[in-house]
Design an enzyme around this catalytic site. Structure first.
Site, short mmCIF file in Angstrom:
data_model
loop_
_atom_site.label_atom_id
_atom_site.label_comp_id
_atom_site.label_asym_id
_atom_site.label_seq_id
_atom_site.Cartn_x
_atom_site.Cartn_y
_atom_site.Cartn_z
N LYS A 93 -41.98 26.58 -28.52
CA LYS A 93 -43.26 27.30 -28.52
C LYS A 93 -43.57 27.76 -27.11
O LYS A 93 -43.51 26.96 -26.17
CB LYS A 93 -44.39 26.38 -29.01
CG LYS A 93 -45.74 27.08 -29.07
CD LYS A 93 -45.92 27.82 -30.35
CE LYS A 93 -47.02 28.85 -30.31
NZ LYS A 93 -46.61 30.17 -29.74
N GLN A 114 -43.88 24.82 -19.73
CA GLN A 114 -44.43 24.87 -21.09
C GLN A 114 -44.11 23.58 -21.84
O GLN A 114 -44.93 23.10 -22.63
CB GLN A 114 -43.83 26.07 -21.83
CG GLN A 114 -44.60 26.50 -23.05
CD GLN A 114 -45.80 27.38 -22.73
OE1 GLN A 114 -45.69 28.29 -21.92
NE2 GLN A 114 -46.92 27.11 -23.34
N LYS A 117 -46.65 21.06 -20.68
CA LYS A 117 -47.99 21.52 -21.08
C LYS A 117 -48.20 21.30 -22.57
O LYS A 117 -49.22 20.77 -23.01
CB LYS A 117 -48.11 23.01 -20.76
CG LYS A 117 -49.47 23.61 -21.02
CD LYS A 117 -49.44 25.14 -21.11
CE LYS A 117 -48.80 25.79 -19.91
NZ LYS A 117 -49.00 27.27 -19.91
N LYS A 129 -39.93 29.82 -23.49
CA LYS A 129 -40.52 31.03 -22.91
C LYS A 129 -39.53 32.16 -23.08
O LYS A 129 -38.33 31.93 -23.22
CB LYS A 129 -40.79 30.82 -21.41
CG LYS A 129 -41.93 31.65 -20.91
CD LYS A 129 -43.26 31.02 -21.27
CE LYS A 129 -44.44 31.87 -20.88
NZ LYS A 129 -45.69 31.12 -20.96
N GLY A 168 -47.96 35.56 -26.71
CA GLY A 168 -48.09 36.46 -25.57
C GLY A 168 -48.04 35.73 -24.25
O GLY A 168 -48.10 34.51 -24.17
N ASP A 169 -47.91 36.50 -23.20
CA ASP A 169 -48.07 36.05 -21.82
C ASP A 169 -48.38 37.35 -21.05
O ASP A 169 -48.84 38.31 -21.68
CB ASP A 169 -46.78 35.36 -21.31
CG ASP A 169 -46.99 34.57 -20.03
OD1 ASP A 169 -47.48 33.43 -20.09
OD2 ASP A 169 -46.68 35.09 -18.93
N THR A 213 -57.19 30.66 -23.50
CA THR A 213 -56.65 30.23 -22.20
C THR A 213 -57.76 30.25 -21.15
O THR A 213 -57.93 29.29 -20.39
CB THR A 213 -55.47 31.12 -21.78
OG1 THR A 213 -54.58 31.26 -22.88
CG2 THR A 213 -54.72 30.53 -20.61
N ASN A 244 -56.11 39.16 -19.91
CA ASN A 244 -56.69 38.35 -20.98
C ASN A 244 -57.25 37.01 -20.49
O ASN A 244 -58.35 36.61 -20.87
CB ASN A 244 -55.59 38.15 -22.04
CG ASN A 244 -56.04 37.24 -23.14
OD1 ASN A 244 -55.67 36.07 -23.16
ND2 ASN A 244 -56.86 37.75 -24.02
N SER A 380 -52.84 28.28 -30.07
CA SER A 380 -51.70 28.82 -30.82
C SER A 380 -51.26 27.82 -31.89
O SER A 380 -50.93 28.20 -33.01
CB SER A 380 -50.51 29.10 -29.89
OG SER A 380 -50.64 30.35 -29.28
N1 GLU Z 1 -48.21 32.10 -22.51
C1 GLU Z 1 -49.18 31.10 -22.76
C2 GLU Z 1 -48.94 29.90 -21.84
O1 GLU Z 1 -48.52 30.08 -20.73
C3 GLU Z 1 -49.36 30.75 -24.23
C4 GLU Z 1 -48.15 30.46 -25.02
C5 GLU Z 1 -48.40 30.30 -26.53
O2 GLU Z 1 -49.51 30.49 -26.98
O3 GLU Z 1 -47.43 30.00 -27.20
O4 GLU Z 1 -49.19 28.78 -22.19
#
Ligand code: GLU
Length: 448
Positions: A93, A114, A117, A129, A168-169, A213, A244, A380
């Site tokens: 994810k 990630q 996190k 990612k 997204g990112d 976020t 965003n 998410s």
């Molecule tokens: N890109 C976001 C992050 O850095 C969200 C990733 C997601 O929602 O999967 O955590």
């Protein structure tokens, strides 16, 4: 140097030699490894099973060609990536970043972060990612659509709601997710809502995901201030970026009675001492997709610095919501000199290691991205829950869940930092909580 420290040094050395030139990845690994000594001393089984060594090696890395045609009929070629870093806690994810600076080292640093996190968020999701070195700036809608369709034409075979769930990112928002989902649905003949998150709420997206976020980074700051007997009300804040994350960080700060005086984009900095007019920023960025300098046309009394550094502007609390390494050592020093009492990271790894050290030494409330910006990915995961149950939740209910998740992340980091003799150090807390969750699952699964 103790055995444990020697071992950690060796791991870092190995990572650097085997991933040459990937500086951001080295930086992200170093920052985590530096905090894990006490964990290895308490848990020799992690060292025996080479858990850290395994975590530093992505489970899989996919690199592919993305050919597409621009509006002039010219063929363009970009490089696409998807790195599945760790799937111990759930399907891979993490977001997709479309930006010209993207290369493997950026995707790996983001995927590595990630993993921790997502573990810290407490949700059942692994870490990943992806992205491409595509620059959406100045591209027409049809060019973005053709690019997304080509990108998904390769990516679709690697993802799935039980396998890997992108979102997204930077450079990837609801418009791009729409084009990507449309192509996925068309190729696979499946309306598999849970394969992507950050979808529009009109077709399977979760309410609050867009805001999550930014809101989450503010909720985290609120918690850090709460344990210090303070609040955000009346505080002067600066938020870098105007995408965003930044927009919804500003929104929540304003709702909580803070005064947000500055934001930015890659072209420059807006400084509006009276407090930013968020409606104008939303229109410029979300609707017109223009540069933040436009704000100055609407509000000539605000200042605009084309080459300016936002961190020179005095503030009580700073929210870096733009990109990696945006706060240098000099900027960190300037923030402290100007009396800044806290930093909550909406972006991933926005502070350089020397900047982080200054913040930690000064003892300010410093919330690292793994904790402070986990609200996006956590929501998410809430979107995945809604997709799996074919349900939709209200804005209020979802925001309440997000707020509780952020409070929980804060409490876990805070308590763990204290347990490991680093009270108030959220870097230590976040790394250890995230790492232990992943490590325990990996131990349970045997050598995989
Ligand atoms: N890109 C976001 C992050 O850095 C969200 C990733 C997601 O929602 O999967 O955590």
């Amino acid at each position: 140097m103790s055995n444990v420290e020697q071992r950690l040094e060796k791991i870092l050395d190995h990572v650097k030699r085997h991933n040459q030139g990937e500086h951001e990845f080295h930086q992200a690994v170093k920052e985590v490894i530096e905090t894990l000594g006490p964990v290895l001393r308490k848990h020799p089984e992690y060292a025996e099973q080479k858990i850290i060594e395994r975590i530093c090696e992505p489970e899989r890395q996919i690199i592919f060609r993305v050919p597409w045609m621009d509006d002039n009929g010219e063929v363009q070629i970009n490089r696409g990536f998807r790195v599945g870093f760790n799937s111990a806690l759930g399907p891979y994810k993490g977001g997709l970043r479309f930006h010209p600076s993207v290369y493997l080292g950026i995707i790996k640093f983001l995927g590595f972060e990630q993993t921790f996190k997502n573990a810290l968020s407490g949700m059942p999701i692994g870490g990943a990612k992806g992205g491409a070195d595509f620059d959406p700036k100045g591209k027409s809608d049809s060019e973005v659509m053709r690019f997304c369709q080509s990108y998904m034409t390769e990516l679709y075979r690697h993802i799935g709601e039980m396998t890997d769930v992108p979102a997204g990112d930077i450079g990837v928002g609801a418009r791009e997710i729409g084009y990507l989902f449309g192509q996925y649905k068309r190729i696979t003949n499946r309306y598999e809502s849970g394969v992507l998150t950050g979808k529009s709420p009109q077709w399977g997206g979760a309410l609050v995901r867009r805001e999550a976020t930014g809101y989450g980074a503010i909720f985290f700051a609120q918690e850090m201030l709460r344990v210090r007997g303070e609040s955000l009300e009346g505080k002067t804040c600066i938020v870098s970026g105007s995408g965003n994350v930044a927009i919804y960080a500003i929104e929540k700060l304003q709702q909580l009675g803070a005064r947000v005086v500055a934001c930015s984009d890659s072209g420059g900095v807006i400084y509006d001492k009276r407090g930013l007019d968020l409606d104008s920023i939303k229109r410029i960025k979300e609707v017109e997709r223009k540069r933040i300098s436009e704000y100055h046309q609407i509000h000539p009394e605000a200042e605009y610095y084309a080459e300016g550094v936002i961190w020179n502007i005095p503030c009580d609390f700073a929210f870096p919501c733009a990109t990696q390494n945006e706060i240098s050592e000099a900027s960190a020093r300037k923030l402290l000199e100007n009396g800044c009492i806290g930093v909550s990271e909406g972006a991933n790894m926005p502070v350089t290691p020397k900047g982080v050290k200054l913040f930690l030494d000064a003892g300010i409330a410093y919330g690292p991205g793994k904790a402070a910006n986990a609200g996006g990915v956590a929501t998410s995961a809430l979107e995945m829950q809604q997709n799996a149950s074919r349900d939709t939740w209200s804005f209020e209910y979802t925001e309440d869940r997000l707020q509780k998740i952020m409070a929980n992340i804060h409490a876990n980091c805070f308590e763990t930092a204290a347990e490991y003799d680093s009270p108030g150090n959220y870097v230590v807390g976040a790394n250890i909580v995230g790492f232990k969750r992943v490590a325990e699952a990996m131990l349970a699964f045997g050598l995989i």
